[in-house]
Motif scaffolding. Structure first.
Motif, PDB file in Angstrom:
ATOM      1  N   ALA A 105     -49.626 -25.087 -22.435  1.00 15.32           N
ATOM      2  CA  ALA A 105     -48.786 -26.230 -22.812  1.00 15.32           C
ATOM      3  C   ALA A 105     -47.939 -26.706 -21.634  1.00 15.32           C
ATOM      4  CB  ALA A 105     -47.878 -25.838 -23.980  1.00 15.32           C
ATOM      5  N   ASP A 106     -47.987 -25.956 -20.526  1.00 20.97           N
ATOM      6  CA  ASP A 106     -47.095 -26.274 -19.403  1.00 20.97           C
ATOM      7  C   ASP A 106     -47.598 -27.411 -18.525  1.00 20.97           C
ATOM      8  OD1 ASP A 106     -45.912 -24.087 -20.444  1.00 20.97           O
ATOM      9  OD2 ASP A 106     -46.317 -22.758 -18.760  1.00 20.97           O
ATOM     10  N   ILE A 107     -48.858 -27.797 -18.705  1.00 19.52           N
ATOM     11  CA  ILE A 107     -49.437 -28.808 -17.810  1.00 19.52           C
ATOM     12  C   ILE A 107     -48.587 -30.076 -17.783  1.00 19.52           C
ATOM     13  CG2 ILE A 107     -51.425 -30.329 -17.414  1.00 19.52           C
ATOM     14  CD1 ILE A 107     -53.209 -28.099 -18.451  1.00 19.52           C
ATOM     15  N   SER A 108     -48.210 -30.567 -18.972  1.00 17.47           N
ATOM     16  CA  SER A 108     -47.443 -31.818 -18.999  1.00 17.47           C
ATOM     17  C   SER A 108     -45.968 -31.590 -18.695  1.00 17.47           C
ATOM     18  CB  SER A 108     -47.604 -32.502 -20.360  1.00 17.47           C
ATOM     19  OG  SER A 108     -47.231 -31.626 -21.391  1.00 17.47           O
ATOM     20  N   LEU A 109     -45.537 -30.338 -18.868  1.00 19.46           N
ATOM     21  CA  LEU A 109     -44.126 -30.017 -18.639  1.00 19.46           C
ATOM     22  C   LEU A 109     -43.744 -30.183 -17.165  1.00 19.46           C
ATOM     23  CD1 LEU A 109     -41.880 -28.970 -20.496  1.00 19.46           C
ATOM     24  CD2 LEU A 109     -42.527 -26.643 -19.868  1.00 19.46           C
ATOM     25  N   HIS A 110     -44.712 -29.992 -16.291  1.00 22.29           N
ATOM     26  CA  HIS A 110     -44.401 -30.010 -14.862  1.00 22.29           C
ATOM     27  C   HIS A 110     -44.758 -31.320 -14.167  1.00 22.29           C
ATOM     28  CE1 HIS A 110     -43.202 -25.954 -15.217  1.00 22.29           C
ATOM     29  NE2 HIS A 110     -44.389 -25.542 -15.586  1.00 22.29           N
ATOM     30  N   PHE A 134     -39.623 -38.361 -15.509  1.00 18.16           N
ATOM     31  CA  PHE A 134     -38.480 -38.082 -16.390  1.00 18.16           C
ATOM     32  C   PHE A 134     -38.898 -38.008 -17.849  1.00 18.16           C
ATOM     33  CE2 PHE A 134     -38.488 -42.729 -16.317  1.00 18.16           C
ATOM     34  CZ  PHE A 134     -38.252 -43.054 -17.646  1.00 18.16           C
ATOM     35  N   ARG A 135     -40.118 -38.459 -18.168  1.00 21.49           N
ATOM     36  CA  ARG A 135     -40.585 -38.372 -19.541  1.00 21.49           C
ATOM     37  C   ARG A 135     -41.382 -37.086 -19.816  1.00 21.49           C
ATOM     38  NH1 ARG A 135     -41.208 -43.989 -18.953  1.00 21.49           N
ATOM     39  NH2 ARG A 135     -39.875 -45.133 -20.396  1.00 21.49           N
ATOM     40  N   ALA A 136     -41.427 -36.164 -18.850  1.00 21.93           N
ATOM     41  CA  ALA A 136     -42.265 -34.971 -19.005  1.00 21.93           C
ATOM     42  C   ALA A 136     -41.935 -34.202 -20.284  1.00 21.93           C
ATOM     43  CB  ALA A 136     -42.118 -34.064 -17.783  1.00 21.93           C
ATOM     44  N   ALA A 137     -40.644 -34.026 -20.570  1.00 19.10           N
ATOM     45  CA  ALA A 137     -40.255 -33.274 -21.765  1.00 19.10           C
ATOM     46  C   ALA A 137     -40.706 -34.006 -23.027  1.00 19.10           C
ATOM     47  CB  ALA A 137     -38.739 -33.065 -21.783  1.00 19.10           C
ATOM     48  N   GLU A 138     -40.469 -35.307 -23.039  1.00 16.87           N
ATOM     49  CA  GLU A 138     -40.854 -36.116 -24.194  1.00 16.87           C
ATOM     50  C   GLU A 138     -42.363 -36.041 -24.430  1.00 16.87           C
ATOM     51  OE1 GLU A 138     -39.671 -40.199 -23.737  1.00 16.87           O
ATOM     52  OE2 GLU A 138     -40.977 -40.870 -25.345  1.00 16.87           O
ATOM     53  N   LYS A 139     -43.130 -36.157 -23.336  1.00 13.48           N
ATOM     54  CA  LYS A 139     -44.583 -36.120 -23.461  1.00 13.48           C
ATOM     55  C   LYS A 139     -45.064 -34.754 -23.956  1.00 13.48           C
ATOM     56  CE  LYS A 139     -45.598 -39.865 -20.294  1.00 13.48           C
ATOM     57  NZ  LYS A 139     -45.815 -40.271 -18.899  1.00 13.48           N
ATOM     58  N   THR A 140     -44.439 -33.699 -23.459  1.00 12.78           N
ATOM     59  CA  THR A 140     -44.830 -32.354 -23.878  1.00 12.78           C
ATOM     60  C   THR A 140     -44.533 -32.162 -25.359  1.00 12.78           C
ATOM     61  OG1 THR A 140     -44.309 -31.538 -21.665  1.00 12.78           O
ATOM     62  CG2 THR A 140     -44.509 -29.886 -23.394  1.00 12.78           C
ATOM     63  N   TYR A 141     -43.348 -32.557 -25.758  1.00 13.23           N
ATOM     64  CA  TYR A 141     -42.962 -32.429 -27.164  1.00 13.23           C
ATOM     65  C   TYR A 141     -43.959 -33.169 -28.061  1.00 13.23           C
ATOM     66  CZ  TYR A 141     -40.351 -32.868 -31.503  1.00 13.23           C
ATOM     67  OH  TYR A 141     -39.994 -32.820 -32.822  1.00 13.23           O
ATOM     68  N   GLN A 142     -44.230 -34.420 -27.676  1.00 10.38           N
ATOM     69  CA  GLN A 142     -45.104 -35.271 -28.463  1.00 10.38           C
ATOM     70  C   GLN A 142     -46.520 -34.688 -28.598  1.00 10.38           C
ATOM     71  OE1 GLN A 142     -45.612 -39.104 -26.656  1.00 10.38           O
ATOM     72  NE2 GLN A 142     -44.856 -40.109 -28.490  1.00 10.38           N
ATOM     73  N   LEU A 143     -47.019 -34.215 -27.480  1.00 10.93           N
ATOM     74  CA  LEU A 143     -48.371 -33.666 -27.460  1.00 10.93           C
ATOM     75  C   LEU A 143     -48.482 -32.433 -28.360  1.00 10.93           C
ATOM     76  CD1 LEU A 143     -50.739 -34.755 -25.896  1.00 10.93           C
ATOM     77  CD2 LEU A 143     -50.304 -33.065 -24.127  1.00 10.93           C
ATOM     78  N   ILE A 144     -47.501 -31.543 -28.260  1.00  5.07           N
ATOM     79  CA  ILE A 144     -47.550 -30.321 -29.070  1.00  5.07           C
ATOM     80  C   ILE A 144     -47.488 -30.679 -30.554  1.00  5.07           C
ATOM     81  CG2 ILE A 144     -46.324 -28.182 -29.678  1.00  5.07           C
ATOM     82  CD1 ILE A 144     -45.495 -27.958 -26.766  1.00  5.07           C
ATOM     83  N   ALA A 191     -38.481 -23.228 -22.810  1.00  6.47           N
ATOM     84  CA  ALA A 191     -38.284 -24.649 -22.472  1.00  6.47           C
ATOM     85  C   ALA A 191     -38.002 -25.468 -23.723  1.00  6.47           C
ATOM     86  CB  ALA A 191     -39.517 -25.195 -21.749  1.00  6.47           C
ATOM     87  N   ALA A 192     -37.024 -26.375 -23.606  1.00  6.36           N
ATOM     88  CA  ALA A 192     -36.538 -27.106 -24.780  1.00  6.36           C
ATOM     89  C   ALA A 192     -37.649 -27.821 -25.568  1.00  6.36           C
ATOM     90  CB  ALA A 192     -35.447 -28.087 -24.361  1.00  6.36           C
ATOM     91  N   PRO A 193     -38.506 -28.608 -24.907  1.00  2.00           N
ATOM     92  CA  PRO A 193     -39.503 -29.334 -25.718  1.00  2.00           C
ATOM     93  C   PRO A 193     -40.420 -28.389 -26.486  1.00  2.00           C
ATOM     94  CG  PRO A 193     -39.891 -29.660 -23.354  1.00  2.00           C
ATOM     95  CD  PRO A 193     -38.593 -28.956 -23.481  1.00  2.00           C
ATOM     96  N   ILE A 194     -40.686 -27.220 -25.935  1.00  2.00           N
ATOM     97  CA  ILE A 194     -41.568 -26.261 -26.618  1.00  2.00           C
ATOM     98  C   ILE A 194     -40.846 -25.622 -27.799  1.00  2.00           C
ATOM     99  CG2 ILE A 194     -42.755 -24.042 -26.308  1.00  2.00           C
ATOM    100  CD1 ILE A 194     -43.568 -25.106 -23.508  1.00  2.00           C
ATOM    101  N   GLN A 195     -39.597 -25.254 -27.582  1.00  3.38           N
ATOM    102  CA  GLN A 195     -38.809 -24.673 -28.670  1.00  3.38           C
ATOM    103  C   GLN A 195     -38.656 -25.646 -29.845  1.00  3.38           C
ATOM    104  OE1 GLN A 195     -37.541 -21.784 -29.564  1.00  3.38           O
ATOM    105  NE2 GLN A 195     -38.583 -20.865 -27.806  1.00  3.38           N
TER     106      GLN A 195
END
Ligand code: ZN
Ligand code: ZN
Length: 323
Positions: A154-159, A163-173, A198-202
């Motif tokens: 799940a870290d691929i989009s996190l890195h 600035f939207r990396a967190a948002e994109k990760t959250y959305q994808l998960i 990481a916040a978006p994952i939590q």
């Protein structure tokens, strides 16, 4: 853990989706002797190995070449492939569960349109046990027999440098996780990550959008990122990097002198994707409350300080990608 859960689904005749947002086999061909990484000759990104055809591809410009067997820089034969993509995941699953029926959905497997229908149809009809795929399988597909969804890396989009990396990760998960348990049975989701805290994952794990938004907004506020401020992003592209840098810096200096008061201009810098299809890229970001005066100021300055014929310009308002 994911492997045991998968084995249980196979025993029960239930279906599993494995999501990995990276095509191909391996991502990085790296040399331990000189540290060189095989990159696209036209773009500043690494080439991906497509093992079955034994070629490397640039996922940005489409460049293809035979896969290397040694380091291009120093000739070392110890250079190796690292990282994983959907093809490698498919091989790994086949090795672990030789009798499982596995389908793959990514842009390479779906070159032909009827392939897309066939794999989806087979999976829906229960002729496949496991579906492996990229973003293609994230949205809107409804499979009642799926009781397990594994998000591999799940870290691929996190890195992503965005600035939207967190948002994109959250959305994808949340989207991928939504594929589990759409029928009567209960669904289970396993998220693989090196950064479980990481916040978006939590927040995605708890399906707590409100708290995620609250924290994300606070972070955006700190750096004045949208939606707190708006961004006008100006990208200059040219084949000659030195000329490009010189022009971009001159532009920024003049803009500051003449229009500095109307917005907050960030220092010009090479774009995160520094080179694309043989063009070098630099960018300037203007943070502002309102876009119109900034765009007008850019147009006005361009009359006095015209674009060099070798330099191209793109203006992106509220960019969706910062690459
Ligand atoms: Zn080397
Ligand atoms: Zn390329």
């Amino acid at each position: 853990m994911l492997v045991e859960k998968l084995a249980k689904r196979l025993d029960n005749g239930e279906q599993t989706i494995l999501f990995l947002n990276r095509r191909g086999y391996s991502k990085i061909f790296e040399c331990p002797d000189c540290g060189a990484v095989e990159e696209c000759p036209h773009c500043s990104i690494s080439l991906t190995w497509h093992k079955r055809e034994n070629i490397v591809k640039c996922h940005l410009c489409g460049y293809e070449a035979p896969a290397p067997s040694r380091c291009k820089n120093c000739g070392s034969e110890r250079a190796k492939w690292r990282g994983h993509g959907t093809q490698k995941l498919e091989d790994a699953v086949a090795a672990l569960f030789p009798s499982a029926r596995v389908g793959r959905m990514d842009r390479d497997a779906m070159r032909r349109r009827d392939n897309y229908r066939k794999v989806l149809g087979d999976f829906r009809a229960g002729k496949l046990d496991i579906l492996i795929g990229t973003q293609m399988i994230a949205k809107g597909l409804d499979f009642p027999r799926v009781t397990l969804v594994g998000i591999v890396d799940a870290d691929i989009s996190l890195h992503m440098p965005d600035f939207r990396a967190a948002e994109k990760t959250y959305q994808l998960i949340v989207q991928v996780a939504g594929r589990a348990g759409r029928g009567d049975g209960d669904g289970e989701v396993v998220i693989q990550t090196m950064q479980p805290e990481a916040a978006p994952i939590q927040y995605a794990k708890r399906d707590d959008m409100e708290s995620f938004l609250e924290e994300e907004l606070a972070a955006r506020r700190e750096y004045s990122y949208p939606p707190v401020m708006r961004i006008v992003r100006q990208i200059f592209r040219a084949r000659n990097d030195d000329k490009l840098e010189f022009y971009t810096r001159e532009w920024a200096k003049l803009f500051n002198e003449k229009h500095g008061g109307i917005c907050e201009m960030r220092e010009p810098s090479p774009a995160p994707l520094e080179r694309s299809e043989d063009f070098y890229r630099w960018n300037i970001c203007y943070f502002c409350a309102s876009v119109k005066p900034v765009v007008s100021a850019i147009e006005e300055l361009r009359k006095e300080f015209p674009l060099d014929p070798d330099i191209e310009e793109v203006i992106d308002v509220d960019p969706l990608s910062m690459m």
